[in-house]
Structure formats: C-alpha cells, structure tokens
Design a protein around this motif. Structure first.
Motif, PDB file in Angstrom:
ATOM      1  N   GLY A 241     110.607 -16.845  -7.239  1.00  0.00           N
ATOM      2  CA  GLY A 241     110.624 -15.444  -6.827  1.00  0.00           C
ATOM      3  C   GLY A 241     111.590 -14.564  -7.589  1.00  0.00           C
ATOM      4  O   GLY A 241     112.055 -13.540  -7.064  1.00  0.00           O
ATOM      5  N   LEU A 242     111.886 -14.906  -8.841  1.00  0.00           N
ATOM      6  CA  LEU A 242     112.789 -14.101  -9.654  1.00  0.00           C
ATOM      7  C   LEU A 242     112.028 -12.993 -10.382  1.00  0.00           C
ATOM      8  O   LEU A 242     110.819 -13.099 -10.621  1.00  0.00           O
ATOM      9  N   ARG A 243     112.759 -11.954 -10.752  1.00  0.00           N
ATOM     10  CA  ARG A 243     112.244 -10.895 -11.620  1.00  0.00           C
ATOM     11  C   ARG A 243     112.810 -11.108 -13.020  1.00  0.00           C
ATOM     12  O   ARG A 243     113.822 -11.800 -13.203  1.00  0.00           O
ATOM     13  N   VAL A 244     112.154 -10.482 -14.018  1.00  0.00           N
ATOM     14  CA  VAL A 244     112.550 -10.749 -15.399  1.00  0.00           C
ATOM     15  C   VAL A 244     112.471  -9.483 -16.238  1.00  0.00           C
ATOM     16  O   VAL A 244     111.571  -8.654 -16.076  1.00  0.00           O
ATOM     17  N   LEU A 245     113.444  -9.357 -17.131  1.00  0.00           N
ATOM     18  CA  LEU A 245     113.440  -8.338 -18.183  1.00  0.00           C
ATOM     19  C   LEU A 245     113.458  -9.054 -19.528  1.00  0.00           C
ATOM     20  O   LEU A 245     114.217 -10.008 -19.716  1.00  0.00           O
ATOM     21  N   GLU A 246     112.642  -8.566 -20.454  1.00  0.00           N
ATOM     22  CA  GLU A 246     112.573  -9.160 -21.794  1.00  0.00           C
ATOM     23  C   GLU A 246     112.760  -8.084 -22.858  1.00  0.00           C
ATOM     24  O   GLU A 246     112.550  -6.903 -22.610  1.00  0.00           O
ATOM     25  N   ASN A 247     113.157  -8.547 -24.045  1.00  0.00           N
ATOM     26  CA  ASN A 247     113.287  -7.691 -25.220  1.00  0.00           C
ATOM     27  C   ASN A 247     114.352  -6.609 -25.041  1.00  0.00           C
ATOM     28  O   ASN A 247     114.214  -5.494 -25.536  1.00  0.00           O
ATOM     29  N   LEU A 248     115.413  -6.945 -24.338  1.00  0.00           N
ATOM     30  CA  LEU A 248     116.554  -6.040 -24.213  1.00  0.00           C
ATOM     31  C   LEU A 248     117.314  -5.986 -25.536  1.00  0.00           C
ATOM     32  O   LEU A 248     117.177  -6.876 -26.379  1.00  0.00           O
ATOM     33  N   LEU A 249     118.124  -4.957 -25.706  1.00  0.00           N
ATOM     34  CA  LEU A 249     118.939  -4.808 -26.918  1.00  0.00           C
ATOM     35  C   LEU A 249     120.400  -4.937 -26.498  1.00  0.00           C
ATOM     36  O   LEU A 249     120.987  -3.991 -25.968  1.00  0.00           O
ATOM     37  N   LEU A 250     120.972  -6.106 -26.748  1.00  0.00           N
ATOM     38  CA  LEU A 250     122.333  -6.400 -26.289  1.00  0.00           C
ATOM     39  C   LEU A 250     123.324  -6.549 -27.440  1.00  0.00           C
ATOM     40  O   LEU A 250     124.433  -7.052 -27.257  1.00  0.00           O
ATOM     41  N   ASP A 251     122.956  -6.062 -28.631  1.00  0.00           N
ATOM     42  CA  ASP A 251     123.766  -6.281 -29.830  1.00  0.00           C
ATOM     43  C   ASP A 251     125.222  -5.858 -29.676  1.00  0.00           C
ATOM     44  O   ASP A 251     126.119  -6.493 -30.241  1.00  0.00           O
ATOM     45  N   ASP A 252     125.458  -4.775 -28.975  1.00  0.00           N
ATOM     46  CA  ASP A 252     126.808  -4.208 -28.907  1.00  0.00           C
ATOM     47  C   ASP A 252     127.444  -4.348 -27.529  1.00  0.00           C
ATOM     48  O   ASP A 252     128.414  -3.654 -27.219  1.00  0.00           O
ATOM     49  N   VAL A 253     126.896  -5.250 -26.713  1.00  0.00           N
ATOM     50  CA  VAL A 253     127.374  -5.379 -25.338  1.00  0.00           C
ATOM     51  C   VAL A 253     128.274  -6.612 -25.227  1.00  0.00           C
ATOM     52  O   VAL A 253     127.816  -7.742 -25.415  1.00  0.00           O
ATOM     53  N   PRO A 254     129.554  -6.430 -24.896  1.00  0.00           N
ATOM     54  CA  PRO A 254     130.436  -7.586 -24.687  1.00  0.00           C
ATOM     55  C   PRO A 254     130.043  -8.356 -23.435  1.00  0.00           C
ATOM     56  O   PRO A 254     129.403  -7.823 -22.523  1.00  0.00           O
ATOM     57  N   GLU A 255     130.435  -9.621 -23.388  1.00  0.00           N
ATOM     58  CA  GLU A 255     130.290 -10.380 -22.150  1.00  0.00           C
ATOM     59  C   GLU A 255     131.049  -9.676 -21.029  1.00  0.00           C
ATOM     60  O   GLU A 255     132.115  -9.106 -21.247  1.00  0.00           O
ATOM     61  N   GLY A 256     130.488  -9.749 -19.841  1.00  0.00           N
ATOM     62  CA  GLY A 256     131.199  -9.164 -18.714  1.00  0.00           C
ATOM     63  C   GLY A 256     130.251  -8.647 -17.657  1.00  0.00           C
ATOM     64  O   GLY A 256     129.035  -8.853 -17.722  1.00  0.00           O
ATOM     65  N   ASP A 257     130.824  -7.959 -16.679  1.00  0.00           N
ATOM     66  CA  ASP A 257     130.073  -7.451 -15.537  1.00  0.00           C
ATOM     67  C   ASP A 257     129.843  -5.954 -15.664  1.00  0.00           C
ATOM     68  O   ASP A 257     130.736  -5.203 -16.089  1.00  0.00           O
ATOM     69  N   TYR A 258     128.642  -5.525 -15.263  1.00  0.00           N
ATOM     70  CA  TYR A 258     128.195  -4.146 -15.407  1.00  0.00           C
ATOM     71  C   TYR A 258     127.320  -3.783 -14.210  1.00  0.00           C
ATOM     72  O   TYR A 258     127.000  -4.621 -13.369  1.00  0.00           O
ATOM     73  N   GLU A 259     126.902  -2.528 -14.200  1.00  0.00           N
ATOM     74  CA  GLU A 259     125.815  -2.093 -13.324  1.00  0.00           C
ATOM     75  C   GLU A 259     124.560  -1.968 -14.175  1.00  0.00           C
ATOM     76  O   GLU A 259     124.576  -1.303 -15.218  1.00  0.00           O
ATOM     77  N   LEU A 260     123.483  -2.609 -13.750  1.00  0.00           N
ATOM     78  CA  LEU A 260     122.197  -2.544 -14.448  1.00  0.00           C
ATOM     79  C   LEU A 260     121.297  -1.507 -13.800  1.00  0.00           C
ATOM     80  O   LEU A 260     121.187  -1.445 -12.574  1.00  0.00           O
ATOM     81  N   ILE A 261     120.659  -0.705 -14.643  1.00  0.00           N
ATOM     82  CA  ILE A 261     119.610   0.217 -14.199  1.00  0.00           C
ATOM     83  C   ILE A 261     118.451   0.035 -15.155  1.00  0.00           C
ATOM     84  O   ILE A 261     118.556   0.352 -16.346  1.00  0.00           O
ATOM     85  N   ALA A 262     117.335  -0.511 -14.678  1.00  0.00           N
ATOM     86  CA  ALA A 262     116.183  -0.818 -15.543  1.00  0.00           C
ATOM     87  C   ALA A 262     114.913  -0.744 -14.710  1.00  0.00           C
ATOM     88  O   ALA A 262     114.261  -1.750 -14.444  1.00  0.00           O
ATOM     89  N   LEU A 263     114.544   0.462 -14.304  1.00  0.00           N
ATOM     90  CA  LEU A 263     113.442   0.625 -13.359  1.00  0.00           C
ATOM     91  C   LEU A 263     112.084   0.655 -14.054  1.00  0.00           C
ATOM     92  O   LEU A 263     111.872   1.442 -14.978  1.00  0.00           O
ATOM     93  N   PRO A 264     111.149  -0.184 -13.615  1.00  0.00           N
ATOM     94  CA  PRO A 264     109.785  -0.132 -14.158  1.00  0.00           C
ATOM     95  C   PRO A 264     109.009   1.041 -13.586  1.00  0.00           C
ATOM     96  O   PRO A 264     109.318   1.553 -12.506  1.00  0.00           O
TER      97      PRO A 264
END
Length: 210
Positions: free
Chosen positions: A168-191
């Motif tokens: 029952g998981l949701r999935v996002l693919e083909n994100l662009l994370l080149d400049d994102v450091p490891e760590g915690d954030y708020e995600l906003i990615a509404l279909p």
C-alpha cells in the motif's frame, strides 16, 4: 526565517528522456497571438510518466485505482532524502541503513551524482524489493527515486512495484535530487486529479524544516 525551496522536478520538453516505447512530450500551438486572437493556446501530448511523476496503482495492478482516486496525504509532509549514489543496479537495505533512525513516512533516495537528462538510462538504478519491504516495515508510506523507475528497465515482473502494491505504498519516480543534501525536509508533490490515468506528472518541491 524564510524557508529554502528545492525544485526537484526535471525540465519537461521535447527532448526529455522517456521509457523506451513511451510517448514523448510534444507541443503544438492551437492559437497564437495576432490579429483577431489575443492569446497563445497550446495542445500537449505526453505520457503521464514524463518528468517527475506519481504512479497510480492502476499502473501495476489491473484492478488498481487511477491516480485521480488516490489520497493526496502521502504526497505532502515530512520526508527524508537519503543518498545511495553509486550503489549499483539495486538499492539494497544496507545502502540506506545509515539513515534508518527516526524515519518519517516519506523517503526519497538519490542514486545519481548527476541525473542523466539527455538520454534514457537503460542501466537505471532501482529498488531491491527487500528494501521496499524494509521501508514499509519502518512505517514509510511513500518512496521516491531520481531514476525513471523503482524497478530495473528490463524487468518484466516489476517486483518492487508489486511490493508497493501489496504494502500500500505510494511512489514518485524521476525526481531531480542532484543538489539536495541528505536530510529531512517537507515534501510537496501533488498529482493531478486525472480520473482514469495510470500516473500523473507532479511539480515536486522540498522545503526546509523550521
């Protein structure tokens, strides 16, 4: 303090890479500004899997819900970006174990140092199904990756997609994370509320936490 924003959506245009056999992005002008016409209006043709996108259960389950019926809850909220750069063909549990502690419900995995944006990567890194199982066991509700699929491009069984179906998981693919450091954030990615579609493009962003 103003929150920092990371745009994690790759650009979408006629040259954007797509899965082999999928419908590439194209755009035609239905109307252009000129005598008797005050606006530009275009028509767009594309697969909903172009660029950053959310798969619907319908994509990997004949009886699954289309993306317009999927709850938005998983696509909005605290998330963790974990680096597994150069991990090889599959992201395995040991590649993420350094960041297990206190996982939020959303996990995005960066596998590329620089995401290929001029070609489709036939050797794209993907999730090992046991990694998806482990994340689900830890309470994760959404997984994301900066490659084009959570399964290898050559897979016919789609083991990781079938694992997210079962768990029952949701999935996002083909994100662009080149400049994102490891760590915690708020995600906003509404279909989009596409009522019969197997996926939807998203404008995915991360915001720094307070």
């Amino acid at each position: 303090m103003k929150k920092q924003l990371w745009d994690i959506s790759p650009p979408v245009h006629a040259g954007a890479p797509v899965f082999p056999g999928d419908t590439a992005y194209s755009q035609q002008w239905a109307a252009t500004i000129g005598p008797g016409c005050p606006v530009n209006v275009s028509a767009i043709t594309m697969s909903p899997h172009v660029g950053a996108h959310a798969d619907a259960p319908l994509h990997y389950d004949a009886d699954g819900a289309p993306i317009g019926e999927v709850s938005l809850e998983a696509f909005l909220g605290p998330c963790r970006v974990i680096h597994a750069i150069g991990c090889g063909p599959l992201v395995k549990p040991e590649h993420l174990a350094h960041a297990w502690a206190g996982l939020p419900e959303r996990v995005l995995v960066r596998v590329y140092d620089r995401q290929p944006q001029d070609r489709f990567d036939d050797a794209l890194p993907a999730f090992a199904p046991e990694t998806v199982e482990q994340l689900a066991d830890l309470g994760v509700k959404l997984i994301g990756i900066d490659s084009a699929s959570i399964d290898p491009a050559s897979s016919k069984t789609l083991d990781s997609h079938q694992t997210i179906r079962r768990r029952g998981l949701r999935v996002l693919e083909n994100l662009l994370l080149d400049d994102v450091p490891e760590g915690d954030y708020e995600l906003i990615a509404l279909p989009l509320k596409l009522t019969t579609a197997d996926a939807s493009p998203v404008r995915a962003v991360l915001r720094s936490l307070p």
